[in-house]
Design a protein around this motif. Structure first.
Motif, mmCIF file in Angstrom:
data_model
loop_
_atom_site.group_PDB
_atom_site.id
_atom_site.type_symbol
_atom_site.label_atom_id
_atom_site.label_comp_id
_atom_site.label_asym_id
_atom_site.label_seq_id
_atom_site.Cartn_x
_atom_site.Cartn_y
_atom_site.Cartn_z
ATOM 1 N N ILE A 105 -30.490 -18.278 5.458
ATOM 2 C CA ILE A 105 -29.605 -18.847 6.477
ATOM 3 C C ILE A 105 -29.337 -20.317 6.192
ATOM 4 O O ILE A 105 -30.270 -21.098 5.992
ATOM 5 N N ASP A 106 -28.055 -20.664 6.176
ATOM 6 C CA ASP A 106 -27.665 -22.067 6.160
ATOM 7 C C ASP A 106 -27.326 -22.439 7.599
ATOM 8 O O ASP A 106 -26.275 -22.054 8.119
ATOM 9 N N ALA A 107 -28.227 -23.159 8.253
ATOM 10 C CA ALA A 107 -28.079 -23.455 9.684
ATOM 11 C C ALA A 107 -27.029 -24.518 9.953
ATOM 12 O O ALA A 107 -26.589 -24.681 11.102
ATOM 13 N N THR A 108 -26.646 -25.263 8.927
ATOM 14 C CA THR A 108 -25.651 -26.338 9.088
ATOM 15 C C THR A 108 -24.724 -26.315 7.861
ATOM 16 O O THR A 108 -24.896 -27.094 6.930
ATOM 17 N N CYS A 109 -23.741 -25.468 7.891
ATOM 18 C CA CYS A 109 -22.906 -25.231 6.694
ATOM 19 C C CYS A 109 -22.199 -26.478 6.179
ATOM 20 O O CYS A 109 -22.113 -26.691 4.970
ATOM 21 N N GLY A 110 -21.623 -27.250 7.110
ATOM 22 C CA GLY A 110 -20.883 -28.435 6.676
ATOM 23 C C GLY A 110 -19.839 -28.073 5.642
ATOM 24 O O GLY A 110 -19.056 -27.137 5.820
ATOM 25 N N ASN A 111 -19.839 -28.801 4.531
ATOM 26 C CA ASN A 111 -18.834 -28.571 3.494
ATOM 27 C C ASN A 111 -19.190 -27.427 2.547
ATOM 28 O O ASN A 111 -18.457 -27.162 1.598
ATOM 29 N N GLY A 112 -20.316 -26.799 2.754
ATOM 30 C CA GLY A 112 -20.621 -25.554 2.040
ATOM 31 C C GLY A 112 -21.436 -25.688 0.766
ATOM 32 O O GLY A 112 -21.699 -24.683 0.100
ATOM 33 N N TYR A 113 -21.868 -26.899 0.444
ATOM 34 C CA TYR A 113 -22.610 -27.050 -0.817
ATOM 35 C C TYR A 113 -23.963 -26.340 -0.770
ATOM 36 O O TYR A 113 -24.378 -25.710 -1.751
ATOM 37 N N PHE A 134 -23.932 -21.204 9.571
ATOM 38 C CA PHE A 134 -23.554 -21.608 10.930
ATOM 39 C C PHE A 134 -23.033 -23.040 10.935
ATOM 40 O O PHE A 134 -23.574 -23.913 10.240
ATOM 41 N N ASP A 135 -22.016 -23.248 11.748
ATOM 42 C CA ASP A 135 -21.585 -24.621 12.054
ATOM 43 C C ASP A 135 -20.782 -24.562 13.344
ATOM 44 O O ASP A 135 -20.181 -23.528 13.665
ATOM 45 N N ILE A 136 -20.772 -25.663 14.083
ATOM 46 C CA ILE A 136 -20.022 -25.697 15.348
ATOM 47 C C ILE A 136 -18.616 -26.252 15.147
ATOM 48 O O ILE A 136 -17.841 -26.303 16.088
ATOM 49 N N GLN A 137 -18.284 -26.683 13.906
ATOM 50 C CA GLN A 137 -16.955 -27.251 13.663
ATOM 51 C C GLN A 137 -16.128 -26.330 12.775
ATOM 52 O O GLN A 137 -16.551 -25.982 11.652
ATOM 53 N N LYS A 138 -14.931 -26.019 13.254
ATOM 54 C CA LYS A 138 -13.994 -25.220 12.458
ATOM 55 C C LYS A 138 -13.705 -25.907 11.132
ATOM 56 O O LYS A 138 -13.597 -25.279 10.084
ATOM 57 N N CYS A 166 -23.422 -22.235 17.395
ATOM 58 C CA CYS A 166 -24.603 -23.099 17.289
ATOM 59 C C CYS A 166 -25.738 -22.376 16.571
ATOM 60 O O CYS A 166 -25.977 -21.186 16.807
ATOM 61 N N HIS A 167 -26.457 -23.111 15.743
ATOM 62 C CA HIS A 167 -27.554 -22.475 14.997
ATOM 63 C C HIS A 167 -28.698 -22.013 15.900
ATOM 64 O O HIS A 167 -29.521 -21.222 15.483
ATOM 65 N N SER A 168 -28.741 -22.492 17.126
ATOM 66 C CA SER A 168 -29.797 -22.022 18.029
ATOM 67 C C SER A 168 -29.631 -20.537 18.347
ATOM 68 O O SER A 168 -30.559 -19.898 18.837
ATOM 69 N N ASN A 186 -29.466 -29.090 7.196
ATOM 70 C CA ASN A 186 -29.090 -30.396 6.665
ATOM 71 C C ASN A 186 -28.470 -31.105 7.862
ATOM 72 O O ASN A 186 -27.310 -30.885 8.199
ATOM 73 N N LEU A 187 -29.291 -31.890 8.551
ATOM 74 C CA LEU A 187 -28.936 -32.380 9.889
ATOM 75 C C LEU A 187 -27.929 -33.543 9.837
ATOM 76 O O LEU A 187 -27.563 -34.020 8.762
ATOM 77 N N GLY A 188 -27.518 -33.980 11.026
ATOM 78 C CA GLY A 188 -26.624 -35.136 11.092
ATOM 79 C C GLY A 188 -25.174 -34.725 11.255
ATOM 80 O O GLY A 188 -24.864 -33.721 11.885
ATOM 81 N N TYR A 189 -24.273 -35.528 10.671
ATOM 82 C CA TYR A 189 -22.833 -35.296 10.833
ATOM 83 C C TYR A 189 -22.214 -34.780 9.544
ATOM 84 O O TYR A 189 -22.812 -34.884 8.461
ATOM 85 N N LEU A 190 -21.015 -34.232 9.694
ATOM 86 C CA LEU A 190 -20.288 -33.679 8.556
ATOM 87 C C LEU A 190 -19.804 -34.812 7.650
ATOM 88 O O LEU A 190 -19.034 -35.667 8.096
ATOM 89 N N GLN A 202 -32.129 -31.323 21.039
ATOM 90 C CA GLN A 202 -32.407 -30.143 21.869
ATOM 91 C C GLN A 202 -32.080 -28.845 21.142
ATOM 92 O O GLN A 202 -32.907 -27.923 21.051
ATOM 93 N N THR A 203 -30.861 -28.769 20.574
ATOM 94 C CA THR A 203 -30.456 -27.519 19.918
ATOM 95 C C THR A 203 -31.143 -27.354 18.563
ATOM 96 O O THR A 203 -31.387 -26.228 18.119
ATOM 97 N N THR A 204 -31.497 -28.468 17.940
ATOM 98 C CA THR A 204 -32.263 -28.362 16.692
ATOM 99 C C THR A 204 -33.630 -27.734 16.969
ATOM 100 O O THR A 204 -34.082 -26.849 16.225
HETATM 101 C C1 LIG Z 1 -24.950 -32.997 7.177
HETATM 102 S S1 LIG Z 1 -23.779 -31.773 7.643
HETATM 103 C C2 LIG Z 1 -24.240 -30.391 6.661
HETATM 104 C C3 LIG Z 1 -23.895 -30.517 5.187
HETATM 105 C C4 LIG Z 1 -23.796 -29.178 4.497
HETATM 106 N N1 LIG Z 1 -25.026 -28.445 4.523
HETATM 107 C C5 LIG Z 1 -23.234 -29.258 3.109
HETATM 108 O O1 LIG Z 1 -23.808 -28.712 2.150
HETATM 109 O O2 LIG Z 1 -22.168 -29.853 2.973
HETATM 110 C C6 LIG Z 1 -24.314 -31.281 9.240
HETATM 111 C C7 LIG Z 1 -23.445 -30.203 9.864
HETATM 112 O O3 LIG Z 1 -24.133 -29.681 11.007
HETATM 113 C C8 LIG Z 1 -23.141 -29.250 11.903
HETATM 114 N N2 LIG Z 1 -23.746 -29.044 13.229
HETATM 115 C C9 LIG Z 1 -23.955 -29.938 14.213
HETATM 116 N N3 LIG Z 1 -24.529 -29.353 15.274
HETATM 117 C C10 LIG Z 1 -24.682 -28.046 14.949
HETATM 118 C C11 LIG Z 1 -25.222 -26.913 15.637
HETATM 119 N N4 LIG Z 1 -25.728 -27.035 16.867
HETATM 120 N N5 LIG Z 1 -25.213 -25.711 15.018
HETATM 121 C C12 LIG Z 1 -24.702 -25.596 13.763
HETATM 122 N N6 LIG Z 1 -24.191 -26.626 13.060
HETATM 123 C C13 LIG Z 1 -24.184 -27.841 13.651
HETATM 124 C C14 LIG Z 1 -22.109 -30.337 11.841
HETATM 125 O O4 LIG Z 1 -20.874 -29.897 12.352
HETATM 126 C C15 LIG Z 1 -22.100 -30.664 10.347
HETATM 127 O O5 LIG Z 1 -21.068 -29.988 9.701
#
Ligand SMILES: C[S@@+](CC[C@H](N)C(=O)[O-])C[C@H]1O[C@@H](n2cnc3c(N)ncnc32)[C@H](O)[C@@H]1O
Length: 276
Positions: A105-113, A134-138, A166-168, A186-190, A202-204
């Motif tokens: 599982i990739d809990a925070t897909c972001g840009n997909g790397y 999973f990611d919350i942003q289209k 949400c990954h929760s 991979n926490l934080g912002y995109l 909380q959701t983490t």
């Molecule tokens: C640092 S980026 C991830 C980078 C990514 N893994 C990559 O390889 O490019 C963090 C991502 O977590 C997403 N995110 C934030 N809150 C989230 C949640 N509750 N569930 C899933 N994704 C979440 C953000 O939208 C953001 O795209």
């Protein structure tokens, strides 16, 4: 200088995206020794004989027959010597744990790397491997989808399922009785996106709780935690508190942190033991 510190221890948009793709750059051969050095491999050999035993749930889980952390000396050395970024170290650790055919599982897909890296680890001709992302942003899932589009072939694309949620809620979308080898955060912002949309403590914590419920013995939860943005340090504390409460008989939790780079990302690993 850096330290390796051991700890003893919602948004639900409900939309599922399936990835299609065109080109195959999957490289199935994995580098076992990414950092060449003259140091003897002396650590963790002793656990080799005991890794084939399982203790509780997931009786059908494939437990590694050789030490799951074999080769990690090289990875840690490369980080210590400044030759690897935290995300690269994370990928190398995953490679020592993840097997072809696994569900991850990739809990925070972001840009997909990370998603792409995981796909390389699980994909083979058997078609058994699965990557749930999973990611919350289209925007993030669109970017991840594009990367996969240009990086994998149509057969491999079927192995990846992306969810705009949400990954929760990760456990809710997995097929029943699925056991998972790796859950990566991979926490934080995109990167390149809206810096105010961040993972939240909380959701983490809820997602970590979900992850420990679906992880197989011999599986790994991996986090890269960023502390340079508002809320980052609080999230690190949440992650540390979560780890410190896990029973030492079942879990090995550790943190890898640079000491002279205050804003450097911090690596946290939660390994579910498959011996004892
Ligand atoms: C640092 S980026 C991830 C980078 C990514 N893994 C990559 O390889 O490019 C963090 C991502 O977590 C997403 N995110 C934030 N809150 C989230 C949640 N509750 N569930 C899933 N994704 C979440 C953000 O939208 C953001 O795209």
């Amino acid at each position: 200088m850096q330290s390796l510190k051991c700890l003893s221890g919602v948004t639900n948009l409900g939309q599922k995206l399936l990835i299609s793709s065109t080109r195959n750059i999957l490289n199935t051969s994995r580098p076992r020794n990414v950092f060449s050095c003259r140091f003897k491999r002396t650590v963790l050999q002793a656990s080799a004989a005991s890794t084939s035993r399982t203790t509780d749930a997931f009786p059908s889980a494939s437990i590694p027959q050789d030490p799951p952390f074999s080769g990690l000396e090289d990875v840690l050395l490369s980080y210590i010597f400044g030759n690897k970024k935290a995300t690269e170290v994370a990928h190398l650790v995953w490679e020592r744990v993840v097997r072809k055919g696994d569900t991850v599982i990739d809990a925070t897909c972001g840009n997909g790397y990370d998603t792409l890296a995981m796909l390389k680890m699980v994909a083979d001709e058997s078609g058994q491997g699965r990557v749930y992302g999973f990611d919350i942003q289209k925007e993030a899932l669109g970017s991840a989808a594009s990367l996969l589009e240009e990086s994998v072939n149509p057969t491999e694309k079927e192995l990846v399922k992306l969810f705009l949620r949400c990954h929760s809620t990760m456990a809710e979308v997995l097929p029943e009785d699925t056991s998972v080898r790796l859950v990566a955060f991979n926490l934080g912002y995109l990167p390149g996106g809206n810096k105010t949309i961040i993972t939240e403590s909380q959701t983490t914590a809820e997602a970590l709780n979900a992850a420990i419920g679906i992880l197989m013995p011999g599986g790994l939860i991996s986090l890269v935690v960023y502390v340079g943005h508002p809320g980052g340090r609080e999230e690190l504390v949440t992650v540390e508190e979560f780890c410190s409460k896990l029973p030492v008989e079942k879990w090995s939790c550790c943190k890898i942190q640079m000491l002279n780079r205050q804003l450097a990302p911090i690596l946290v690993f939660l390994f579910r033991k498959c011996w004892n």
